[in-house]
Scaffold this motif. Structure first.
Motif, PDB file in Angstrom:
ATOM      1  N   ASP A  24     -12.541  -6.726  -2.693  1.00 27.21           N
ATOM      2  CA  ASP A  24     -12.093  -5.295  -2.074  1.00 27.21           C
ATOM      3  C   ASP A  24     -13.000  -4.317  -2.965  1.00 27.21           C
ATOM      4  O   ASP A  24     -12.907  -2.923  -2.883  1.00 27.21           O
ATOM      5  N   GLY A  60      -6.077   1.875   3.073  1.00 23.92           N
ATOM      6  CA  GLY A  60      -4.880   0.865   2.927  1.00 23.92           C
ATOM      7  C   GLY A  60      -4.673   0.477   1.442  1.00 23.92           C
ATOM      8  O   GLY A  60      -4.367  -0.990   1.345  1.00 23.92           O
ATOM      9  N   PHE A  61      -5.063   0.878   0.910  1.00 19.87           N
ATOM     10  CA  PHE A  61      -4.515   0.620  -0.752  1.00 19.87           C
ATOM     11  C   PHE A  61      -3.630   1.813  -1.366  1.00 19.87           C
ATOM     12  O   PHE A  61      -2.893   1.712  -1.150  1.00 19.87           O
ATOM     13  N   ASP A  62      -3.294   0.546  -2.345  1.00 19.16           N
ATOM     14  CA  ASP A  62      -2.057   0.870  -3.120  1.00 19.16           C
ATOM     15  C   ASP A  62      -2.633   1.841  -3.722  1.00 19.16           C
ATOM     16  O   ASP A  62      -2.796   1.491  -5.046  1.00 19.16           O
ATOM     17  N   LEU A  63      -2.306   2.673  -3.539  1.00 21.80           N
ATOM     18  CA  LEU A  63      -3.198   3.580  -4.461  1.00 21.80           C
ATOM     19  C   LEU A  63      -2.480   4.831  -6.253  1.00 21.80           C
ATOM     20  O   LEU A  63      -1.552   4.560  -5.076  1.00 21.80           O
ATOM     21  N   ASN A  91      -4.338  -4.599  -4.377  1.00 22.25           N
ATOM     22  CA  ASN A  91      -4.393  -3.949  -3.926  1.00 22.25           C
ATOM     23  C   ASN A  91      -4.540  -2.505  -4.390  1.00 22.25           C
ATOM     24  O   ASN A  91      -4.198  -1.480  -4.142  1.00 22.25           O
ATOM     25  N   ARG A 106     -14.389  -2.710   0.250  1.00 25.05           N
ATOM     26  CA  ARG A 106     -13.102  -2.189   0.877  1.00 25.05           C
ATOM     27  C   ARG A 106     -13.656  -0.456   0.134  1.00 25.05           C
ATOM     28  O   ARG A 106     -13.074   0.158   0.743  1.00 25.05           O
ATOM     29  N   ARG A 165       0.497  -1.270  -0.205  1.00 24.71           N
ATOM     30  CA  ARG A 165      -0.036  -0.330   0.105  1.00 24.71           C
ATOM     31  C   ARG A 165       0.937   1.294  -0.265  1.00 24.71           C
ATOM     32  O   ARG A 165       2.194   1.231   0.620  1.00 24.71           O
ATOM     33  N   ARG A 166       0.526   2.301  -0.207  1.00 29.01           N
ATOM     34  CA  ARG A 166       1.246   3.685  -1.058  1.00 29.01           C
ATOM     35  C   ARG A 166      -0.022   4.697   0.881  1.00 29.01           C
ATOM     36  O   ARG A 166      -0.452   4.701   0.874  1.00 29.01           O
TER      37      ARG A 166
END
Lengths: 406, 604
Positions: free
Chosen positions: B478, B428-431, B403, B481, A55-56
């Protein structure tokens, strides 16, 4: 591409922007790989074996990096360029429970390299904010950017960098958010170093009583030979050495005496060893070392023949996480190696660009690191779940290092 | 109204699966809505279709269950808008007159059909055969002009469909790009022809058949009557020419550019009649009122939306169905039952919470045919644009992998990064954060209107615009989420002291996407109008069009000497432009005809 990650534990010399030119063949990643191929092939892994739910963490601002956990794992302190008017890093602490981020540093000047002091609400970082020219430098950098010009990457070894300890206003307990700069009482900044030359890259011992740090004061506190003078102009990092002091700044003592940039020191989880990285005199090759807090019993851990740096010991004390550009001059990846460096390191990250500055959480179940995987050339702080069991398994399966691939 | 409402709930009860989002607390909050919307019963939810109406009814019911209300002054949640859904021939005819012969009239679909972009008109005049009617710009380093040496002014042009049949692959490729019927019509019109006839030559596939009128989403005529005619009708035109159509085509098929056209010894009366079918589709819009007074609150409306329409069976528009899949229901589970379900679940989540601003839930129809629904909304907004704080758009959010969640358009407000960072601490996402707000989805309509907007997506995939985009492939865990994250972002915007300030983004100047266009002008066409000319929905900041003084609302009618009646003309005209060479642009503003000079820049 110019790597624009700035980094405390690494102060990449001016050479980083100049890929190719002047790069010693032995640092060539492919060269190192082809040698490795001649040996027993180590097991192959993928990133998701060790890191899940990547996560970023940081989104705001142009760049961020160097996230260090609070001892209770509930906060992370990092450097970020995210406020208008200041093109340099400032220090911020993010609270996982609320999502709130508060600025720790004063907001002007340059800062870098923060660390929570165990058992207190204090946070150390390096800053130039006492320099009367701070705001002038900010404007100059903004003007330079506005001009559209580009410069090669180089870390700024501003001689005014000094180490400060921040304590929340009103002497509140650890994590007291009222103590932030916008809170009712002003935070206190205690200056801990006072030597000409860059003082930064500090971290506390687990008991909070000691600070190890990097200083380039040796370049300024004695007469320099002409060769040294030239070296200083070219790359002040050459004079970087590891020092230790009490948490109140007293008793400053030099621990290393080898030419080339020694920096990025951290204590082991039991406080009995110091881990850091040492560059050779070319500033291109670095390796991870450990020593006793009095500077004795120095042991070399890595030997990739590349730039291996930013080491941090996992809380289990069984292995070390570090970053290396073994696979390509600008392709840094996170690796791990057993605590004694007896086996081949195991690669952790698999992303283009930069992955480095790995810092495991206090419970050893998460990893914070700095990465450009979000796009662009500027880093941000990323987090992931860390598979400790898989890490141990991979380390057991790793081949002995045997003949060093050099 | 109440009765009607109850009535459709009753009707829906037969359709809706036993579990609906509201009934399955603890389970997925999005699955039931996606499964219903993507079910066969809704037949792909094409705008204006029965399936779309059922979907709209279902959405309104779910919004009502969540506690959302029709907008103030509205009796229900439906905001209908009209659009052109297709066109058909309304009885075109052609009468051929030759000296000494009785006139021959052809009518009926087997003999003549107007082309979908034809003007409705009645014309007569002599006929000129112009080969394949191809004009390849010199810029292609490949000269080919079917009109070389021909005078077609005030005449009716007959051309062959397609391009020369016997040429080598490379020549074919060069010619094929210019063989589109719209381009042929443009070429004829620009040479002064007053009508165009197309025939499928005896040496081409489907020889002698007329062309079925195709769906055409840019809905204006091309400025010239144009029709396809049958082989017998074409042969009648050739009857006194001294050589047959087939022999003529054979000569042309070698690709030799020196084989010219010629006048045919005939005149025709051509009457084209195109019936453009208007349909009505519905945006579904409801809101959760602020829990306190909004007096004194900056921009008291916050908008959250997704489009719910899809491609039906893919017979119109942009289906990517394989041959085997053609005509099947395009379920659109990810595109965009996923976004619709997200918005419904956000409504459910926020209904029980305090909120400083009114939160509007907007479910669009007509997105797949060119953002028509959201455009209708911002064109005739139910509340002043200036009172709208933000717009959050969800389009294809059901296929999360590793993610990764993409937030596009963060450049539209300096507030977005902080809001996203904060909301993502818990989520907590990999934005992946992309600043460009010029995206092919409804957030573009809002960005154009000057409203800070964001577009969330989990990205495209192999099932995109195919019947295989089904509910079983959605990642519901997801998706749920994303609902929590989206609700947090919505709340951050809804509760902020100051609404996020809009920033106009200068996007990368990529210009038109057609392969042949090598320059960019920075114009943003409005695809949803029937205006004659090219209506600008906006101009890119700092790009040539803005520098030339063009602005939103201008209608370009001529560029570089090429008259423009629609987006296609414009695109073709762009192919002729050269970078850094100034061209004259004629445009209409407030009924006035104005001129300016535009300097195209190279496309990156």
């Amino acid at each position: 591409m110019t790597l624009r990650i700035a980094i405390c534990s690494l102060l990449l010399a001016t050479t980083l922007g100049g890929v190719g030119a002047g790069l010693h063949p032995s640092t060539n990643a492919r060269g190192a790989l082809s040698q490795a191929e001649g040996q027993t092939r180590p097991p192959e892994y993928k990133e998701s074996d060790f890191l899940t739910r990547v996560r970023r963490l940081t989104v705001e601002g142009r760049r961020a990096g160097e996230g260090y956990w609070s001892p209770d794992g509930k906060q992370i302190v990092f450097q970020s360029e995210r406020e208008p008017g200041n093109p340099f890093y400032q220090i911020y602490a993010l609270d996982f429970a609320t999502g709130d981020t508060r600025r720790i540093s004063p907001g002007y000047g340059k800062t870098t390299c923060s660390f929570f002091r165990p058992g207190t609400g204090e946070i150390l970082f390096a800053s130039t904010h006492h320099d009367p020219k701070s705001k002038q430098f900010q404007q100059e950098e903004l003007d330079f950017r506005a001009s559209g010009k580009q410069r090669r990457y180089s870390w700024d070894y501003d001689t005014e960098f000094e180490i400060y300890a921040y304590s929340p206003g009103g002497g509140g307990p650890s994590g007291d958010r009222r103590g932030g700069p916008s809170g009712p009482s002003e935070p206190k900044y205690t200056r801990l170093t006072n030597a000409r030359g860059y003082d930064a890259e500090g971290s506390y011992s687990p008991d909070g009583q000691w600070i190890v740090f990097t200083s380039m004061r040796d370049a300024y506190n004695r007469p320099r030979s002409p060769a040294e003078q030239k070296q200083l102009e070219l790359d002040p990092g050459y004079f970087g050495e590891i020092y230790i002091m009490h948490a109140d700044g007293t008793g400053q003592k030099r621990l290393t005496r080898v030419v080339g940039y020694d920096g990025g020191p951290f204590f082991s989880p039991d406080g009995k060893r110091i881990i850091w990285r040492r560059f050779d005199t070319s500033g291109l090759i670095a390796n991870v070392f450990t020593m006793n807090p009095d500077g004795t019993d120095v042991r070399q851990i890595t030997d990739f023949g590349a730039m291996s740096w930013a080491p941090y010991i996992h809380p289990s004390a069984q292995y070390i996480l570090f970053a290396s550009n073994k696979l390509g001059f600008e392709n840094f990846e996170v690796y791990m190696v057993d605590i004694d460096g007896k086996k081949e390191p195991v690669r952790i990250t698999y992303a283009d660009g930069f992955d480095g500055l790995p810092v495991p959480s206090p419970d050893g179940r998460q990893l914070a690191w700095t990465s450009t995987r979000g796009g662009g050339s500027d880093g941000q702080v990323f987090l992931a779940q860390w598979n400790h069991e898989k890490a141990l398994e991979a380390l057991r399966a790793a081949p002995d290092r045997g003949v060093r691939p050099r | 109204m109440t009765r009607k409402f109850v009535g459709f709930i009753g009707a829906l009860a037969l359709l809706v699966p036993a579990t609906s989002p509201a009934q399955t607390a603890g389970a997925s909050r999005t699955r039931a809505a996606v499964e219903f919307l993507a079910s066969d019963r809704l037949e792909g939810r094409e705008a204006g279709s029965t399936g779309e109406r059922l979907a709209g009814d279902y959405i309104a019911m779910q919004l009502a269950r969540a506690g959302a209300k029709p907008l103030p002054g509205h009796a229900d949640m439906f905001l209908p808008f009209e659009f052109t859904s297709g066109s058909r021939d309304g009885g075109s005819t052609i009468t051929i007159r030759r000296d000494g012969q009785a006139p021959q009239t052809f009518n009926g679909a087997v003999q003549i059909q107007a082309l979908s972009f034809s003007d409705d008109a009645q014309v007569n005049g002599p006929v000129v055969f112009a080969g394949y009617g191809l004009v390849v710009p010199d810029s292609q380093n490949f000269g080919y002009d079917s009109y070389a040496g021909l005078d077609v002014k005030d005449k009716i042009v007959l051309v062959l469909h397609y391009f020369p049949e016997d040429t080598d692959a490379q020549t074919k490729a060069a010619l094929a790009r210019y063989s589109d019927l719209r381009y042929k019509a443009l070429a004829a019109r620009q040479r002064g022809a007053k009508g165009l006839l197309i025939v499928i030559g005896p040496r081409s596939p489907n020889k002698g058949e007329t062309l079925r009128m195709s769906f055409d989403t840019a809905l204006s005529g091309s400025g010239i009557p144009a029709a396809s005619i049958s082989g017998p009708a074409a042969n009648a035109l050739f009857a006194s020419a001294g050589k047959s159509l087939e022999a003529t085509q054979q000569e042309l098929d070698s690709g030799n550019p020196h084989v010219g056209g010629f006048a045919l010894p005939a005149t025709v009366d051509l009457r084209t009649k195109v019936v453009r079918e208007k349909q009505t589709a519905r945006n579904v819009v409801a809101y959760l009122p602020a829990t306190g007074s909004t007096a004194g609150i900056d921009k008291p409306w916050v908008m959250v939306g997704a489009h719910y329409d899809h491609l039906g069976r893919g017979t119109h528009g942009t289906s990517l169905a394989t041959k085997d899949e053609a005509g099947q229901i395009h379920h659109g589970a990810d595109d965009n039952a996923s976004g619709t379900a997200t918005v419904l679940a956000i409504a459910g989540t926020l209904a029980g919470q305090m909120r400083r601003r009114n939160i509007v839930f907007t479910l669009w129809s007509g997105e797949e045919i060119g953002l028509v629904g959201s455009n209708a909304f911002v064109t005739a907004p139910p509340m002043p644009i200036g009172q709208m704080g933000v717009y959050l758009n969800f389009d294809m959010v059901g296929r999360m992998q590793n993610n990764k969640l993409v937030a596009e358009g963060t450049g539209s407000s300096a507030s977005w990064p902080r809001i996203l960072e904060r909301a993502n601490v818990a989520a907590g996402f990999d934005l992946r954060v992309l600043p460009d707000p010029y995206q092919p989805t409804d957030s573009s309509s809002f960005n154009q209107a000057g409203i800070a907007s964001l577009f969330f997506t989990t990205g495209s995939h192999a099932d995109y615009h195919r019947p295989t985009d089904t509910a079983d492939k959605i990642n519901y865990e997801d998706l749920d989420r994303i609902v929590d994250f989206a609700a947090a972002v919505t709340r951050a915007a809804a509760d902020a002291d100051m609404a996020p300030q809009f920033t106009k983004v200068d996007p990368p100047a990529t210009g038109a996407t057609l392969a042949g266009v090598r320059v960019t002008t920075g114009t943003i066409p409005d695809y949803t109008t029937e205006a004659k000319g090219l209506l600008l929905a906006g101009v890119v900041g700092g790009a040539p069009a803005e520098k030339a003084g063009l602005t939103k609302g201008d209608v370009i009618v001529e560029i570089a000497g090429q008259s423009i009646t629609n987006i296609y003309d414009y695109t073709y005209a762009l192919e002729l432009l050269k970078a850094d060479q100034p061209v004259k642009v004629v445009y209409m503003r407030n009924g006035q005809r104005l001129e300016t000079t535009l300097i195209p820049t190279p496309r990156r």
